[in-house]
Enzyme design. Structure first.
Site, PDB file in Angstrom:
ATOM      1  N   ASP A 128     -30.335 -14.466 -17.238  1.00 21.11           N
ATOM      2  CA  ASP A 128     -31.053 -13.218 -17.488  1.00 21.11           C
ATOM      3  C   ASP A 128     -32.581 -13.824 -18.009  1.00 21.11           C
ATOM      4  O   ASP A 128     -32.651 -14.849 -18.190  1.00 21.11           O
ATOM      5  CB  ASP A 128     -30.662 -12.234 -18.556  1.00 21.11           C
ATOM      6  CG  ASP A 128     -29.732 -13.035 -19.609  1.00 21.11           C
ATOM      7  OD1 ASP A 128     -30.021 -14.089 -19.788  1.00 21.11           O
ATOM      8  OD2 ASP A 128     -28.970 -12.294 -20.416  1.00 21.11           O
ATOM      9  N   GLU A 157     -32.076  -6.717 -21.127  1.00 23.79           N
ATOM     10  CA  GLU A 157     -31.918  -5.969 -22.405  1.00 23.79           C
ATOM     11  C   GLU A 157     -32.258  -4.378 -22.036  1.00 23.79           C
ATOM     12  O   GLU A 157     -32.150  -3.614 -23.193  1.00 23.79           O
ATOM     13  CB  GLU A 157     -33.291  -6.348 -23.217  1.00 23.79           C
ATOM     14  CG  GLU A 157     -32.765  -8.114 -23.591  1.00 23.79           C
ATOM     15  CD  GLU A 157     -31.713  -8.257 -24.363  1.00 23.79           C
ATOM     16  OE1 GLU A 157     -31.250  -7.274 -25.083  1.00 23.79           O
ATOM     17  OE2 GLU A 157     -31.550  -9.311 -24.828  1.00 23.79           O
TER      18      GLU A 157
END
Length: 378
Positions: A72, A131
Site C-alpha cells: 500500500d 487508509e
C-alpha cells in the site's frame, strides 16, 4: 542481498517517508516509484498505472503460474513527532503505518527479479488509498489488473510489537471486518435559558453514545468478537446555545460478516429510537467498509512450514486482530496470505512517533525473493 543493496533500499524508504500523501492523491509517491522502476533492466518488465497506483509485471522465463505481492502507498493525517532528520515534508501527513516500508520492500522484490527472473510471472501491486476510502476493491476489479491477475498473492504489514527477524501469521482470519460509522443528528436549537423551546442534540448524542455500548455487550455472542468505538463527538456552537446538530464518528469491527450485519442492524434500531425519543432527525453513513483478511489455509500453512525451515527468521502463529486492512478484497478472489513483519518499536501503528527498525527491510526482501523463487521451482 549485499550491504550496498540493503543501504540503498533504506535510503529509498527514507525518501518515501518524506512524501506521505492521502489516498488517491499519491502523485509524488507514484512518480517516485516510476522513476526508480525506470532505472531497472526493462527486458522482463511491463509497467502500468491505475489511478495513483502502479502495477509491475515481471515476466518469467517459462511461466506456468503468476504470483503477486501487494503493498500500500498512502500516508495518514498525523503530525509527525519522530526524531528523524528525514521527517515528512508534507505538513499534517505522515507514514505512520509502515506503508513506506511496504513500498520499499516491493521495489526490492522488483529490483531482484528484474535482474534474476524466475520461471513464473510475478506481479507487484502498489495500491493506493488503503487508509481510505479503499483502493483494493476497485484496483482488484480494474481492467488494468484483469489480465495480470495473480494465481496466489502475498502481502505484509509491519508489526511494532515483534522484533526484527520475526514473521507472524495464521491460517484463517487474521484481520477483522471493519466499517466506519458516522451518525448525524438534527433537532431544534435555541437559547440556553429556554430549553423547553429547543431540542438539544448534545443530550441526544450523549444518550446515543451510551446506548451504542450495549450493542456488543448485549447482542453479540460472548464467544464472538466485535468492537464499536466512537472516537469523535461534535455538536453545538457556543456554551449558551442549545445545539441544533451533533455528529458521532466511530468505527465498527467484527470477526465475521454476519456479526457486522447484526451490529449495524442494532445501531440502526437504536438511532430510530433516539429519533422518536428526542423528536429529531438522524442519518447514518457507514463510510469505508473493509472485508476481513482471511488467509487461505493451504497457501498459509505451506508458507509457514517454509519459513520454519529458515535459520534467519522466527515464525510465530499469532492470534487474530481487530485491525482493518482492505487487502481482504484481494484474498476474497485470490488464494493467499498476509503476515506481520516485526519492526521492533515501542510506538504502535498510527502513532506520531512510530519509528520502525529499518533492518526489517532487507530481511523482508530476502525472505520474499527466496519464497517466490522457491514457489516457482516447485
Amino acid at each position: 542481498m549485499s550491504t550496498v543493496d540493503y543501504l540503498s533500499f533504506v535510503q529509498i524508504r527514507r525518501d518515501l517517508h518524506q512524501i506521505p500523501e492521502p489516498g488517491f492523491e499519491e502523485f509524488k509517491t507514484q512518480q517516485y516509484l516510476l522513476n526508480y522502476l525506470a532505472t531497472l533492466p526493462q527486458e522482463h518488465l511491463d509497467i502500468r498505472t491505475w489511478r495513483t497506483g502502479v502495477l509491475v509485471l515481471i515476466h518469467g522465463t517459462a511461466p506456468a503460474r503468476r504470483y503477486g505481492y501487494r503493498c500500500d502507498m498512502d500516508g495518514l493525517p498525523i503530525v509527525e513527532e519522530t526524531g528523524y532528520d528525514f521527517r515528512s515534508t508534507h505538513p499534517g501527513y505522515m507514514h505512520a503505518c509502515g506503508h513506506d516500508l511496504h513500498m520499499t520492500i516491493g521495489l526490492g522484490i522488483v529490483s531482484h527479479f528484474a535482474n534474476h527472473p524466475i520461471k513464473d510471472d510475478l506481479v507487484v501491486i502498489f495500491q493506493p488509498a488503503e487508509e481510505g476510502p479503499g483502493g483494493a476493491l476497485p484496483m482488484r476489479d480494474s481492467s488494468e489488473l484483469a489480465d495480470w491477475m495473480p494465481d496466489e498473492i502475498v502481502a505484509l504489514h509491519v508489526a511494532p510489537e515483534y522484533p526484527v527477524g520475526t514473521i507472524a501469521t495464521r491460517p484463517g482470519i487474521l484481520f477483522a471486518n471493519t466499517s466506519e460509522l458516522f451518525i448525524d443528528l438534527k433537532g431544534t436549537g435555541g437559547h440556553a435559558a429556554y430549553p423547553h423551546k429547543a431540542n438539544d442534540m448534545v443530550v441526544a448524542a450523549c444518550q446515543l453514545v451510551g446506548q451504542l455500548q450495549t450493542v456488543v455487550a448485549r447482542n453479540v455472542n460472548p464467544l464472538d468478537s466485535a468492537v464499536i468505538t466512537i472516537g469523535k463527538v461534535s455538536g453545538g456552537t457556543k456554551q449558551n446555545i442549545i445545539a441544533e446538530t451533533a455528529r458521532l464518528e466511530g468505527t465498527i469491527r467484527t470477526l465475521s460478516a454476519d456479526t457486522m450485519t447484526l451490529v449495524k442492524s442494532r445501531i440502526e434500531a437504536l438511532v430510530r429510537g433516539v429519533e422518536a425519543g428526542f423528536e429529531c432527525h438522524a442519518k447514518i453513513h457507514y463510510g469505508s467498509n473493509y472485508l476481513q483478511v482471511f488467509n487461505e489455509a493451504k497457501v498459509t500453512e505451506e508458507f509457514m512450514n517454509w519459513v520454519r525451515e529458515r535459520q534467519d527468521v522466527q515464525l510465530i502463529e499469532c492470534a487474530e486482530a481487530m485491525t482493518g486492512e482492505d487487502f481482504g478484497y484481494f484474498l476474497e478472489r485470490i488464494p493467499g496470505l498476509m503476515f506481520w513483519l516485526g519492526v521492533d518499536t515501542p510506538y504502535g501503528l498510527h502513532h506520531a512517533k512510530l519509528e520502525p527498525a529499518e533492518e526489517a527491510i532487507g530481511m523482508a526482501i530476502r525472505v520474499l525473493t527466496d519464497y517466490f523463487t522457491w514457489k516457482s521451482q516447485g
